[in-house]
Design an enzyme around this catalytic site. Structure first.
Site, short mmCIF file in Angstrom:
data_model
loop_
_atom_site.label_atom_id
_atom_site.label_comp_id
_atom_site.label_asym_id
_atom_site.label_seq_id
_atom_site.Cartn_x
_atom_site.Cartn_y
_atom_site.Cartn_z
N LYS A 15 0.96 -1.16 -0.10
CA LYS A 15 0.11 0.04 -0.02
C LYS A 15 0.78 1.14 -0.01
O LYS A 15 1.87 1.49 0.69
CB LYS A 15 -0.91 -0.10 1.35
CG LYS A 15 -1.52 1.25 1.52
CD LYS A 15 -2.42 1.44 2.82
CE LYS A 15 -1.06 1.63 3.82
NZ LYS A 15 -0.33 2.78 3.71
N ASP A 142 -5.28 0.21 8.66
CA ASP A 142 -5.13 0.17 7.18
C ASP A 142 -5.54 -1.24 6.63
O ASP A 142 -5.33 -1.34 5.36
CB ASP A 142 -3.56 0.22 6.85
CG ASP A 142 -2.92 1.26 6.76
OD1 ASP A 142 -3.53 2.48 6.76
OD2 ASP A 142 -1.57 1.61 6.91
#
Length: 290
Positions: A15, A142
């Site tokens: 990410k 996340d």
């Protein structure tokens, strides 16, 4: 994807926070954020073999940095899902840790999200099952955005996600100079620098179907608010380009040939750094290619 022998496999793509606006500290100790998130071609790899009990083995170049198995977010996600889904079928996970840890790439979160996808497939749970998303949020801020790894705007404490964004692919170089940045320390430094700061919010819709040039122009006006505190803690980060997340991995945008050349130059100058030429916005569906 399911290789022969009942083993299922997924990739856990890195990410990357192309932008990160951070608000002041909330009464609950968290911060509101707004971030344009994309996923890179670099990834960890996770395999699941059905078994009577849950277990995890870790290998790869960053096996030591990812910490003890019993504290891994993969097992945390599996345990939490088993509490919510009676009779959940489990198994033996094998993680190949290719991404540096504590690096601003959401590696542990991506691994946990990949584990949830594998368990959902094994147990025939739908991808939009509310229990998957509740567990993702419980594991870490996340994890929800990594559950379906597509470009999105992430808001709130990571729990408010836009619909997927149609962004142009971007060639890039990821660089980690071997610095592990503790997220809590970076946020503490941010709090010391930014008392009472309010988060800026930008609607996601203008980002849809931008050209590469228009997207880069937009990015230049939307920074990562955690860069100054991270640089204060680790000045070496200031010598690199834009930082992802709480660092210390940074990225630069290039043409395809420029990315390859830059990666080669950086690797030759700093052979102990983690340097990868990659692409943001590839067709990453979370499935392993093999």
């Amino acid at each position: 994807m399911r290789p022969p022998g009942g083993i299922a496999a997924e990739i856990a793509p890195a990410k990357v926070n192309l932008t990160l606006r951070v608000g002041g500290r909330r009464p609950d100790g968290y911060h509101n954020i707004e971030s344009l998130v994309v996923f890179a071609g670099e990834s960890d790899a996770l395999r699941l073999t059905p078994a009577q009990s849950l277990s995890l083995a870790v290998e790869g170049p960053f096996v030591v940095e990812c910490g003890p198995v019993e504290k891994n977010l993969i097992t945390k996600a599996a345990h939490l899902l088993a509490q919510d889904v009676p009779g959940l079928a489990l198994g033996h996970f094998e993680l190949t840790k290719n991404l540096p840890a504590a690096a601003g790439l959401g590696g542990g979160s991506a691994d946990a999200a990949a584990a949830l996808r594998l368990l959902a497939r094994l147990n025939e749970l739908l991808s939009h099952d509310a229990r998957l998303h509740a567990v993702a949020a419980a594991v870490g801020a996340d994890v929800p955005v990594c559950l379906d790894p597509l470009p999105r705007i992430m808001r709130g404490v990571g729990d408010v996600l836009s619909e997927p964004l149609a962004l142009p692919p971007l060639h890039a170089v990821l660089v980690n100079p071997g610095i592990a940045t503790a997220t809590k320390d970076v946020f503490a430094a941010f709090d010391a620098m930014n008392a009472d700061k309010a988060v800026e919010c930008t609607a996601a819709s203008p980002l849809q179907k931008l050209s590469e040039a228009a997207l880069i122009t937009w990015l230049s006006d939307h920074p990562n608010d955690l860069e100054p505190p991270a640089i204060a803690l680790h000045p070496q980060i200031g010598n690199l380009a834009r930082m992802s997340g709480s660092g210390a991995t940074c990225f630069g945008l290039f043409s395809e040939a420029g990315a390859q050349a830059a990666a080669q130059t950086l690797h030759s100058q700093h052979p102990d750094w983690w340097v990868r030429a990659t692409m943001f916005g590839e067709n990453l569906d979370g499935n392993s290619p093999a």
